[in-house]
Design an enzyme around this catalytic site. Structure first.
Site, mmCIF file in Angstrom:
data_model
loop_
_atom_site.group_PDB
_atom_site.id
_atom_site.type_symbol
_atom_site.label_atom_id
_atom_site.label_comp_id
_atom_site.label_asym_id
_atom_site.label_seq_id
_atom_site.Cartn_x
_atom_site.Cartn_y
_atom_site.Cartn_z
ATOM 1 N N ARG A 278 12.633 58.998 -8.930
ATOM 2 C CA ARG A 278 10.925 59.692 -8.158
ATOM 3 C C ARG A 278 10.812 59.580 -6.447
ATOM 4 O O ARG A 278 11.100 58.520 -5.723
ATOM 5 C CB ARG A 278 9.835 58.917 -8.669
ATOM 6 N N ARG A 293 4.628 51.342 -6.416
ATOM 7 C CA ARG A 293 5.332 52.489 -6.370
ATOM 8 C C ARG A 293 6.407 52.310 -5.368
ATOM 9 O O ARG A 293 6.235 52.294 -5.031
ATOM 10 C CB ARG A 293 3.882 53.817 -5.652
ATOM 11 N N GLU A 367 -1.515 52.313 -14.310
ATOM 12 C CA GLU A 367 -1.746 52.837 -15.366
ATOM 13 C C GLU A 367 0.088 52.334 -15.508
ATOM 14 O O GLU A 367 0.756 51.942 -14.518
ATOM 15 C CB GLU A 367 -0.813 53.773 -14.985
ATOM 16 N N SER A 370 2.438 56.144 -20.373
ATOM 17 C CA SER A 370 1.996 57.091 -20.846
ATOM 18 C C SER A 370 2.484 57.877 -21.697
ATOM 19 O O SER A 370 3.289 57.850 -22.402
ATOM 20 C CB SER A 370 2.307 57.731 -19.316
ATOM 21 N N ARG A 409 7.356 48.011 -12.333
ATOM 22 C CA ARG A 409 5.935 47.777 -12.246
ATOM 23 C C ARG A 409 4.907 46.090 -12.995
ATOM 24 O O ARG A 409 3.447 46.087 -12.698
ATOM 25 C CB ARG A 409 5.173 48.589 -12.792
#
Length: 442
Positions: A278, A293, A367, A370, A409
RNA sequence: GGAGAGGUGGCUGAGUGGCUGAAAGCAACGGUUUGCUAAACCGUCGUACCGGGUCAAACCGGUACCGGGGGUUCGAAUCCCCCCCUCUCCGCCA
């Protein structure tokens, strides 16, 4: 992509979806272009029909061996007569051909615009989905577990990880720039242990483990809905017209694209570990600390392809959420399940839930998962269909996906929740078997 | 990377300019028959878009589609050009 007929017949519902999802989509222009498209197809089809008719006549005139030609000779006509007549008909085709050419040129432009506009139309969200502008309006569905109360001042994962030499941010950045990292020693082992726990859990639950390409054709990025719109978020290899996936969802969902499945094959349940890439464009300055992130991570993803039945895909949606929760429960991490509101859910989704895991250093839930259901949105773009046994009709599948676990994460809550007063880190019970029985770091 | 051979319906596979939306086989679906599993026989069977029709279907008409995109021709699965993919051999290589 959704059905143009649905857009025509339920324009208001689509308009409403555009509004609550806060998406840019010129529905009026689309409807106008759709009208043009149909009108010009009708005209062109008519001309082509005429040309075809004349051509087949010419065929008879030009083929002395044909039955028709022989019949004509038998009726007393001469070959010269027939030849002259054939040429006369042939002379008529010129104008029609010009007309077709002109219409086709116009049609090309119209279809191009039509297709581009179609890609911008959002899926209509489920009625259950809360209407809201951003993630602040997501709705908590349930909580599991209690955040740990420390009787000492807890450290964050960067401090702990650096102290134990299991996280090396400095050298990660040296190698690849900001938002890169190294996991070392027990850190790397922990990372792989978590992925392995997740993979074993999902395989046990009936998902086929798949090893997938992470560099895919642009077509798959469009097919899953990441393009157009998400180009800035992806690492794209211009030389090869391929993109590095941000999730194995792309490869798994697109796997059966352009195929016609039988209804008996469904549901298809797939899972893959992959590295996810990403760019995090537009996130400059956001979540810059630690492993939250980052530009690359590994994720176990689960995907289901099922029949085009809302209640069935809804049922599977809950199933894939439960699968993810099972892993968090095995790790004994406190989390909550959030229903994502319209403004935060993305173009293609019918319904979406995030799972957020408690992260002590952030003093909040962050988070980590998802879970989305798309209806036939992705399947239409991918041309992913099955033949309905009863009706014999070809219909688009429904697709769903969810994270099983994403690391590093998830290492944030693991390391922080399991830290001890002396700075050591206890290895969660569920992971010890994957780490050669190691019980603590430090 | 170099040389050669290919890409046809859900699958296998015929088809080298009009009579081919496409033979044949398999699979699928409907039916008949033998006491079950299964087999045999008969029949049906591509997709998308547009229009008509219908509450919705059945259905009717048109067009397109034989890897993708251009071209030649009155007419292309069939001829020409470009691209993609698969296979075989050679080279390189974790």
């Amino acid at each position: 992509m959704i059905d143009i007929k649905l857009i025509r017949d339920n324009t208001d519902a689509v308009r409403h979806a555009i509004k609550v999802k806060r998406i840019t989509c010129d529905i009026d222009r689309l409807l106008a272009v759709d009208n043009d498209r149909r009108a010009s197809q009708q005209q062109a089809d008519q001309l082509r029909s005429q040309l075809k008719e004349l051509s087949s006549q010419i065929g008879h005139y030009k083929n002395p061996k044909s039955k028709w030609f022989q019949d004509q000779l038998a009726k007393g006509r001469t070959a010269d007569d027939l030849k002259a007549e054939g040429e006369q008909i042939q002379a008529q085709t010129g104008d029609i051909k010009d007309g077709i050419k002109e219409l086709e040129e116009r049609e090309r432009g119209i279809i191009e615009e039509f297709n581009a506009l179609m890609l911008t139309v959002p899926q209509i969200p489920s009625e259950k989905t809360p209407v809201g502008a951003s993630d602040t309006e997501n709705v908590e569905v349930r909580r599991h577990g209690e955040p740990r109360k420390f009787d000492f001042e807890p450290k964050d994962h960067v401090e702990l990880g650096t102290a134990h030499g299991i996280i090396d941010l400095e050298r990660g950045v040296k190698l690849a720039g900001t938002r890169n990292y190294l996991l070392r020693g027990a850190g790397s082992m922990l990372h792989h242990a978590i992925l392995r726990l997740a993979m074993d859990t999902i395989a046990q639950r009936g998902f086929e483990p798949v090893t997938v390409p992470v560099l895919v054709n642009d077509k798959q990025m469009y097919g899953t809905g990441y393009y157009p719109g998400g180009e800035e978020q992806a690492y794209r290899c211009e030389r090869d017209d391929k993109s590095l996936v941000g999730t194995a969802e792309v490869s798994l969902t697109a796997m059966y694209g352009d195929e016609l499945l039988s209804e008996a094959q469904l549901p298809i349940k797939l899972a893959a570990v992959s590295t996810c890439f990403r760019r995090e464009a537009g996130a400059a300055g956001k979540d810059t600390h630690g492993l939250y992130r980052i530009h690359f991570f590994d994720k176990v993803e689960q995907v289901i392809l099922c029949r085009a039945d809302d209640s069935e895909s809804e049922k599977f949606h809950h199933e894939i959420i439960a699968n993810a929760e099972a892993v968090l429960q095995a790790l004994e991490l406190p989390y909550r399940v959030m229903q994502v509101c319209t403004g935060d859910m993305g173009q293609g989704k019918v319904e979406m839930y995030d799972i957020e895991t408690w992260m002590p250093s952030r003093k909040s839930y962050g988070e980590t998962h998802s879970a989305s259901r798309f209806g036939d949105f992705q399947a239409r773009r991918l041309n992913l269909r099955y033949k309905e046994t009863e009706s014999k009709k070809n219909v688009f599948c429904h697709t769903l996906n969810n994270t099983v676990i994403a690391s590093p994460r998830i290492l944030i809550p693991v390391i922080e929740q399991y830290q001890n007063a002396d700075g050591s880190i206890t290895i969660p019970q569920a992971l010890r078997g994957y780490m050669g029985g190691v019980e603590r770091i430090g």
